[in-house]
Design a protein around this motif. Structure first.
Motif, mmCIF file in Angstrom:
data_model
loop_
_atom_site.group_PDB
_atom_site.id
_atom_site.type_symbol
_atom_site.label_atom_id
_atom_site.label_comp_id
_atom_site.label_asym_id
_atom_site.label_seq_id
_atom_site.Cartn_x
_atom_site.Cartn_y
_atom_site.Cartn_z
ATOM 1 N N TRP A 52 0.774 -1.072 0.020
ATOM 2 C CA TRP A 52 0.347 -0.290 0.253
ATOM 3 C C TRP A 52 0.559 1.365 0.047
ATOM 4 O O TRP A 52 0.373 2.311 -0.223
ATOM 5 C CB TRP A 52 -1.100 0.039 1.062
ATOM 6 C CG TRP A 52 -1.811 -1.131 0.898
ATOM 7 C CD1 TRP A 52 -1.550 -2.475 1.616
ATOM 8 C CD2 TRP A 52 -2.813 -1.795 -0.043
ATOM 9 N NE1 TRP A 52 -3.290 -3.259 1.224
ATOM 10 C CE2 TRP A 52 -3.736 -2.774 -0.282
ATOM 11 C CE3 TRP A 52 -3.360 -0.721 -1.208
ATOM 12 C CZ2 TRP A 52 -4.322 -3.314 -0.115
ATOM 13 C CZ3 TRP A 52 -4.163 -0.625 -1.954
ATOM 14 C CH2 TRP A 52 -4.790 -2.563 -1.485
ATOM 15 N N TYR A 53 2.269 0.971 0.436
ATOM 16 C CA TYR A 53 2.892 1.823 0.669
ATOM 17 C C TYR A 53 3.171 2.568 -0.791
ATOM 18 O O TYR A 53 3.450 4.324 -1.192
ATOM 19 C CB TYR A 53 4.425 1.576 1.149
ATOM 20 C CG TYR A 53 4.323 2.455 2.526
ATOM 21 C CD1 TYR A 53 3.901 3.051 3.218
ATOM 22 C CD2 TYR A 53 4.275 1.474 3.196
ATOM 23 C CE1 TYR A 53 4.370 3.548 4.408
ATOM 24 C CE2 TYR A 53 4.041 1.390 5.145
ATOM 25 C CZ TYR A 53 3.869 2.016 5.328
ATOM 26 O OH TYR A 53 3.764 2.923 6.617
ATOM 27 N N ALA A 59 0.010 6.307 -6.833
ATOM 28 C CA ALA A 59 -0.753 7.852 -6.844
ATOM 29 C C ALA A 59 -0.828 8.889 -6.601
ATOM 30 O O ALA A 59 -1.067 9.890 -7.432
ATOM 31 C CB ALA A 59 -2.421 7.050 -5.605
ATOM 32 N N ALA A 60 0.209 9.010 -5.648
ATOM 33 C CA ALA A 60 0.445 10.817 -5.549
ATOM 34 C C ALA A 60 1.354 11.145 -6.342
ATOM 35 O O ALA A 60 1.462 12.234 -6.188
ATOM 36 C CB ALA A 60 0.817 10.240 -4.046
ATOM 37 N N LEU A 107 2.419 -0.494 -7.417
ATOM 38 C CA LEU A 107 2.823 0.421 -8.018
ATOM 39 C C LEU A 107 1.723 1.154 -9.480
ATOM 40 O O LEU A 107 1.764 1.925 -9.038
ATOM 41 C CB LEU A 107 4.413 0.646 -7.703
ATOM 42 C CG LEU A 107 4.731 1.845 -9.351
ATOM 43 C CD1 LEU A 107 4.521 3.255 -8.285
ATOM 44 C CD2 LEU A 107 6.690 1.700 -9.692
ATOM 45 N N LEU A 108 1.351 0.043 -9.710
ATOM 46 C CA LEU A 108 0.624 0.305 -10.942
ATOM 47 C C LEU A 108 -0.719 0.455 -11.058
ATOM 48 O O LEU A 108 -1.156 1.371 -11.303
ATOM 49 C CB LEU A 108 0.680 -1.336 -11.952
ATOM 50 C CG LEU A 108 2.484 -1.312 -12.581
ATOM 51 C CD1 LEU A 108 2.593 -3.063 -12.970
ATOM 52 C CD2 LEU A 108 2.238 -0.527 -13.825
ATOM 53 N N CYS A 109 -0.816 -0.084 -9.462
ATOM 54 C CA CYS A 109 -2.590 -0.207 -9.404
ATOM 55 C C CYS A 109 -2.823 1.517 -9.051
ATOM 56 O O CYS A 109 -3.129 2.167 -9.054
ATOM 57 C CB CYS A 109 -3.241 -0.927 -8.158
ATOM 58 S SG CYS A 109 -3.069 -2.802 -8.963
ATOM 59 N N GLY A 112 -2.524 3.913 -11.795
ATOM 60 C CA GLY A 112 -3.815 4.065 -12.054
ATOM 61 C C GLY A 112 -5.319 4.379 -11.457
ATOM 62 O O GLY A 112 -6.013 5.481 -12.112
ATOM 63 N N HIS A 113 -5.139 4.463 -10.533
ATOM 64 C CA HIS A 113 -5.673 5.226 -9.284
ATOM 65 C C HIS A 113 -5.518 6.530 -9.150
ATOM 66 O O HIS A 113 -6.455 7.884 -9.169
ATOM 67 C CB HIS A 113 -5.671 4.525 -7.996
ATOM 68 C CG HIS A 113 -7.090 4.779 -7.219
ATOM 69 N ND1 HIS A 113 -6.904 3.679 -5.739
ATOM 70 C CD2 HIS A 113 -7.571 6.045 -6.946
ATOM 71 C CE1 HIS A 113 -8.201 4.809 -5.249
ATOM 72 N NE2 HIS A 113 -8.651 5.646 -5.897
#
Length: 194
Positions: A52-53, A59-60, A107-109, A112-113
């Protein structure tokens, strides 16, 4: 406004591709949130929540450093790459068996988010009639709740009968099919006419 007017406004052609993309995207997020950490733990990772990091970091990163991209190329042109990044994240999570695999999948997810959420939100705002903008945003968030309610239990039951990788691969396959339909609808109905 009468309910019939609200439903007619929410079913307007320019919004239909947004609703489809939102359902696809929220489904991906629901699958990642429900199964990524569980799968990492089941595969023996000592600290499975670390993915999740990289998710949040991806995302950030794109929101802070790539925030102008949707304005430059058009928001509708960002949806496909964003959903593709999330799909590749799902495929990576399906085959991951070590920290690096799960971190890369996260990271890839996250990338995308990072693009998909603000772009879809902006499309709801710009494509909904002014008088129905609040209803459109409520419908947008409601789609998230429905996918969270339906998808994890359904895919969890399939995963219990098979294996965790199947959950992520089904999500990736569903996204590919849904994105193909979205491309047709977006081309016909979504983009503003000159």
């Amino acid at each position: 406004a009468p309910l019939r007017s609200v439903l007619r406004a929410l079913g307007a052609r320019p919004l239909v591709p947004v609703w489809l993309a939102t359902t696809i995207f929220s489904g991906l997020v629901a699958v990642a949130m429900a199964f990524a950490t569980v799968t990492a733990e089941a595969r023996g990772l000592e600290r499975p929540a670390l993915l999740w990091y990289t998710y949040a970091g991806g995302a950030a990163f794109v929101r802070l450093l790539g925030a102008r991209l949707p304005d430059r190329i058009g928001p509708h042109n960002v949806v496909t790459p964003a959903l593709a990044a999330y799909t590749f994240g799902m495929i990576t999570l399906a085959g991951a068996h070590d920290d690096q695999g799960f971190l890369l999948g996260g990271l890839l997810c996250g990338i995308g988010h990072g693009y998909c959420f603000p772009v879809l939100t902006s499309q709801v705002v710009t494509r909904a009639p002014d008088a129905m903008r609040g209803a459109a945003l409520a419908f947008f968030t409601g789609l998230w709740d429905v996918t969270y309610l339906v998808l994890p239990p359904a895919l969890g039951a399939i995963g219990d009968r098979t294996e965790d990788a199947v959950i992520f691969l089904l999500a990736a396959t569903g996204t590919t099919i849904g994105l193909s339909i979205w491309l047709v609808l977006e081309h016909r109905w979504g983009r503003p006419q000159p």
